[in-house]
Design an enzyme around this catalytic site. Structure first.
Site, PDB file in Angstrom:
ATOM      1  N   LYS A  22       3.888 -14.722   6.669  1.00  0.00           N
ATOM      2  CA  LYS A  22       4.986 -14.177   5.855  1.00  0.00           C
ATOM      3  C   LYS A  22       4.590 -12.832   5.253  1.00  0.00           C
ATOM      4  CE  LYS A  22       5.310 -15.458   1.419  1.00  0.00           C
ATOM      5  NZ  LYS A  22       5.359 -14.441   0.352  1.00  0.00           N
ATOM      6  N   ASN A  23       3.379 -12.755   4.687  1.00  0.00           N
ATOM      7  CA  ASN A  23       3.008 -11.536   3.967  1.00  0.00           C
ATOM      8  C   ASN A  23       2.633 -10.384   4.894  1.00  0.00           C
ATOM      9  OD1 ASN A  23       3.627 -12.796   1.620  1.00  0.00           O
ATOM     10  ND2 ASN A  23       1.516 -13.116   0.939  1.00  0.00           N
ATOM     11  N   CYS A 116       8.098 -12.516 -13.602  1.00  0.00           N
ATOM     12  CA  CYS A 116       7.789 -13.350 -12.443  1.00  0.00           C
ATOM     13  C   CYS A 116       7.058 -14.587 -12.929  1.00  0.00           C
ATOM     14  CB  CYS A 116       6.907 -12.544 -11.494  1.00  0.00           C
ATOM     15  SG  CYS A 116       6.294 -13.466 -10.090  1.00  0.00           S
ATOM     16  N   ARG A 121       3.344  -8.568 -12.919  1.00  0.00           N
ATOM     17  CA  ARG A 121       3.523  -7.955 -11.607  1.00  0.00           C
ATOM     18  C   ARG A 121       4.339  -6.659 -11.621  1.00  0.00           C
ATOM     19  NH1 ARG A 121       4.770 -12.302  -7.076  1.00  0.00           N
ATOM     20  NH2 ARG A 121       3.654 -10.802  -5.805  1.00  0.00           N
ATOM     21  N   ASP A 306      -3.631 -17.003  -3.496  1.00  0.00           N
ATOM     22  CA  ASP A 306      -2.554 -17.799  -2.891  1.00  0.00           C
ATOM     23  C   ASP A 306      -3.022 -19.183  -2.432  1.00  0.00           C
ATOM     24  OD1 ASP A 306      -0.797 -15.751  -3.345  1.00  0.00           O
ATOM     25  OD2 ASP A 306      -0.792 -14.996  -1.295  1.00  0.00           O
ATOM     26  N   ARG A 398      10.523 -20.541   0.683  1.00  0.00           N
ATOM     27  CA  ARG A 398      10.346 -19.090   0.732  1.00  0.00           C
ATOM     28  C   ARG A 398       9.246 -18.702   1.710  1.00  0.00           C
ATOM     29  NH1 ARG A 398       9.705 -16.188  -4.855  1.00  0.00           N
ATOM     30  NH2 ARG A 398       9.491 -14.563  -3.296  1.00  0.00           N
TER      31      ARG A 398
HETATM   32  N1  EPU Z   1      -0.495  -4.779 -10.157  1.00  0.00           N
HETATM   33  C1  EPU Z   1      -0.205  -3.852 -11.121  1.00  0.00           C
HETATM   34  N2  EPU Z   1       0.553  -2.764 -10.765  1.00  0.00           N
HETATM   35  C2  EPU Z   1       1.017  -2.583  -9.497  1.00  0.00           C
HETATM   36  C3  EPU Z   1       0.703  -3.529  -8.512  1.00  0.00           C
HETATM   37  C4  EPU Z   1      -0.058  -4.622  -8.874  1.00  0.00           C
HETATM   38  O1  EPU Z   1      -0.609  -3.980 -12.258  1.00  0.00           O
HETATM   39  O2  EPU Z   1       1.696  -1.564  -9.259  1.00  0.00           O
HETATM   40  C5  EPU Z   1      -1.302  -5.959 -10.500  1.00  0.00           C
HETATM   41  C6  EPU Z   1      -0.504  -7.252 -10.346  1.00  0.00           C
HETATM   42  O3  EPU Z   1       0.277  -7.538 -11.474  1.00  0.00           O
HETATM   43  C7  EPU Z   1      -1.587  -8.262 -10.082  1.00  0.00           C
HETATM   44  C8  EPU Z   1      -2.626  -7.456  -9.294  1.00  0.00           C
HETATM   45  O4  EPU Z   1      -2.341  -6.093  -9.557  1.00  0.00           O
HETATM   46  O5  EPU Z   1      -2.146  -8.674 -11.277  1.00  0.00           O
HETATM   47  C9  EPU Z   1      -2.597  -7.678  -7.778  1.00  0.00           C
HETATM   48  O6  EPU Z   1      -1.273  -7.633  -7.309  1.00  0.00           O
HETATM   49  P1  EPU Z   1      -0.883  -7.170  -5.844  1.00  0.00           P
HETATM   50  O7  EPU Z   1      -0.110  -5.901  -5.952  1.00  0.00           O
HETATM   51  O8  EPU Z   1      -2.058  -7.178  -4.955  1.00  0.00           O
HETATM   52  O9  EPU Z   1       0.122  -8.322  -5.419  1.00  0.00           O
HETATM   53  P2  EPU Z   1       1.380  -8.137  -4.501  1.00  0.00           P
HETATM   54  O10 EPU Z   1       1.107  -7.063  -3.527  1.00  0.00           O
HETATM   55  O11 EPU Z   1       2.585  -8.035  -5.353  1.00  0.00           O
HETATM   56  C10 EPU Z   1       0.678  -9.756  -2.596  1.00  0.00           C
HETATM   57  C11 EPU Z   1       1.237 -10.994  -1.970  1.00  0.00           C
HETATM   58  C12 EPU Z   1       1.097 -12.146  -2.945  1.00  0.00           C
HETATM   59  C13 EPU Z   1      -0.373 -12.320  -3.290  1.00  0.00           C
HETATM   60  C14 EPU Z   1      -0.932 -11.009  -3.852  1.00  0.00           C
HETATM   61  C15 EPU Z   1      -2.413 -11.067  -4.125  1.00  0.00           C
HETATM   62  C16 EPU Z   1       2.924 -10.146  -0.459  1.00  0.00           C
HETATM   63  C17 EPU Z   1       4.353  -9.996  -0.124  1.00  0.00           C
HETATM   64  N3  EPU Z   1       2.629 -10.765  -1.615  1.00  0.00           N
HETATM   65  O12 EPU Z   1       1.460  -9.520  -3.766  1.00  0.00           O
HETATM   66  O13 EPU Z   1       1.581 -13.309  -2.284  1.00  0.00           O
HETATM   67  O14 EPU Z   1      -0.532 -13.331  -4.243  1.00  0.00           O
HETATM   68  O15 EPU Z   1      -0.701  -9.942  -2.917  1.00  0.00           O
HETATM   69  O16 EPU Z   1      -3.112 -11.385  -2.966  1.00  0.00           O
HETATM   70  O17 EPU Z   1       2.068  -9.732   0.305  1.00  0.00           O
HETATM   71  C18 EPU Z   1       2.558 -15.444  -2.100  1.00  0.00           C
HETATM   72  O18 EPU Z   1       2.622 -15.270  -0.881  1.00  0.00           O
HETATM   73  O19 EPU Z   1       2.770 -16.555  -2.656  1.00  0.00           O
HETATM   74  C19 EPU Z   1       2.228 -14.306  -2.958  1.00  0.00           C
HETATM   75  C20 EPU Z   1       2.501 -14.289  -4.267  1.00  0.00           C
END
Ligand code: EPU
Length: 418
Positions: A22-23, A116, A121, A306, A398
């Site tokens: 998915k990701n 969230c 996030r 995850d 999801r």
């Molecule tokens: N963060 C910030 N600012 C940003 C971006 C991130 O402060 O602009 C913080 C977040 O709040 C978090 C940390 O950085 O504390 C890491 O977040 P990241 O951006 O890596 O998460 P994401 O890209 O939003 C993806 C996956 C998530 C997975 C995380 C961590 C996808 C679509 N989602 O989210 O997947 O938990 O990376 O590996 O790729 C899931 O599949 O259940 C899921 C939540």
């Protein structure tokens, strides 16, 4: 709203296949916006987040056909460079269209994601990355507007902390920016590598994906591509834990064993026999008593956040105390309360959960709060005595494709009821 009714107590045996990630599929679909030529994506899992992304892309201007083999997208024109609140609030990964839209159309309007279930996030790193690439960013009426009428320009971007979709978003913007972009402190997740491979096949010039420094030489145009999405390491990892927690004898096929190194190591330390039979097959056998092993989530190649909820369900069955520390999200222990309703002994202390096993879990009515939390409740239900009813399984839909059919295929007593 659907529910799962699960009767616990049956060890899972046999073979269970992994779907596409998915990701990985989400950024791949967004990347189709970068070209006016057809993009053919194979192994896209049919889960709810994917349908949400497809709906968003259709609104933006993509023509999409879905058949057994592939999802085919063509975006001859960007009709509406916008991600509305109605979609973003159901799926934060909608913000993945930001980079591709600014790169292709010079403009994007994306709803700010709200709160969230697992943490704040924000997407500030995506925005500051785009700003470095020359976009102007405005915020009004709950929307972010990013404009770059004269195109984006390569830049040095240093992420303050590792962000997976932030890295993907900026990578998709940088491939069409003029000149060189260097992304430092980039995410090293396999999903980032998969996206880079797809973009490279489309004509992008990318080096270093999979390391923390990614270099991109911008090109003026990308072309169509046929690409197969990698296996879902989180789904496969969930099945590995399902085998372990039920004391079963389970073979997980069609996965990438290398992507699950941290989980495999932990489970072996905990006394399970988990081995990679070959590059795409993992075998799980019960090793007798399950031992408590502490775990801290980290960015890849560390232990995935995850899989934290699933690991917590497993540790309720270990013989002793384990400490689970969540470092990626600040509020990702919602499953703990529900596991406690089933008889688990867990104490929460900020970002740490102290799990005292072994608990004799018993079936109860529980509520799924987010995708991976729901998976942990399914796992707990598989070993609980009696019947568990899990409400709000739309969360699990999801991201898990036909999970009840897959688990039933290896002996689980699980039913979906409306
Ligand atoms: N963060 C910030 N600012 C940003 C971006 C991130 O402060 O602009 C913080 C977040 O709040 C978090 C940390 O950085 O504390 C890491 O977040 P990241 O951006 O890596 O998460 P994401 O890209 O939003 C993806 C996956 C998530 C997975 C995380 C961590 C996808 C679509 N989602 O989210 O997947 O938990 O990376 O590996 O790729 C899931 O599949 O259940 C899921 C939540």
């Amino acid at each position: 709203m659907d529910k799962f009714v699960i009767q616990g107590g049956t060890p899972l045996t046999g073979s269970i296949a992994t779907s596409g990630s998915k990701n990985s599929a989400l950024p791949a679909l967004a990347a189709a916006l970068l070209t006016d030529e057809p993009v053919v994506l194979r192994r896209i899992p049919r889960v709810r987040d994917i349908r949400t992304m497809e709906r968003l892309l259709v609104d933006i201007g993509s023509e999409i056909t879905v058949d057994e083999e592939a999802v085919t997208l063509r975006t001859e024109k960007i009709v509406s460079p916008e991600a509305p609140y109605e979609l973003v609030k159901t799926m934060r990964a909608s913000s993945l269209v930001l980079g591709p839209l600014v790169a292709r159309a010079g403009r994007a309007r994306v709803s700010m994601p709200g709160g969230c279930a697992i943490g704040a996030r924000p997407i500030d790193f995506h925005l500051s990355g785009l700003r470095h690439l020359g976009a102007e960013i405005f915020q009004e009426h709950g929307y972010i507007e990013a404009v770059a009428p004269n195109g984006l320009k390569g830049a040095n971007i240093v992420f303050d902390r590792i962000t997976v979709t932030g890295t993907e978003d900026i990578l998709m913007a940088a491939v069409l920016a003029e000149g060189e972009t260097v992304i430092t402190n980039a995410a090293r997740e396999p999903e980032v590598v998969d996206l880079a491979e797809m973009l490279t096949k489309m004509g992008a010039k990318i080096e270093g994906a999979g390391t923390s420094v990614i270099r991109v030489q911008g090109v003026s145009k990308l072309h169509g591509v046929t690409h197969e999405i990698i296996a879902d390491r989180i789904e496969a990892g969930t099945f590995v834990v399902a085998g372990a927690i039920t004391g079963g004898d389970l073979t997980i096929t069609d996965c990438v064993a290398d992507h699950l190194g941290a989980l495999i190591t932990k489970l072996n330390q905990a006394g399970m026999k988990v081995t990679a039979r070959d590059a795409t097959t993992i075998e799980v056998k019960s090793g007798g008593t399950l031992l408590p092993v502490d775990m801290t989530t980290e960015e890849y190649p560390g232990f995935a956040t995850d899989l934290q909820a699933q690991y917590m369900a497993l540790m309720t069955q270990a013989d002793g105390i384990s400490i689970i520390t969540e470092t990626i999200f600040e509020n990702r222990f919602m499953h703990a309360q529900e596991l406690m309703r089933m008889g688990a002994n867990i104490r929460l202390d900020g970002r740490r959960a102290i799990v005292a096993g072994r608990s004799r879990l018993s079936g109860a009515g529980v509520i799924a709060s987010d995708l991976r939390a729901s998976a942990s409740l399914v796992l707990a239900a598989l070993v609980a005595k009696g019947e568990t009813v899990i409400d709000r399984v739309y969360h699990i839909d999801r991201g898990y494709e036909k999970i009840e059919a897959k688990l039933a295929g290896v002996g689980a007593k699980i039913l979906r009821v409306e």
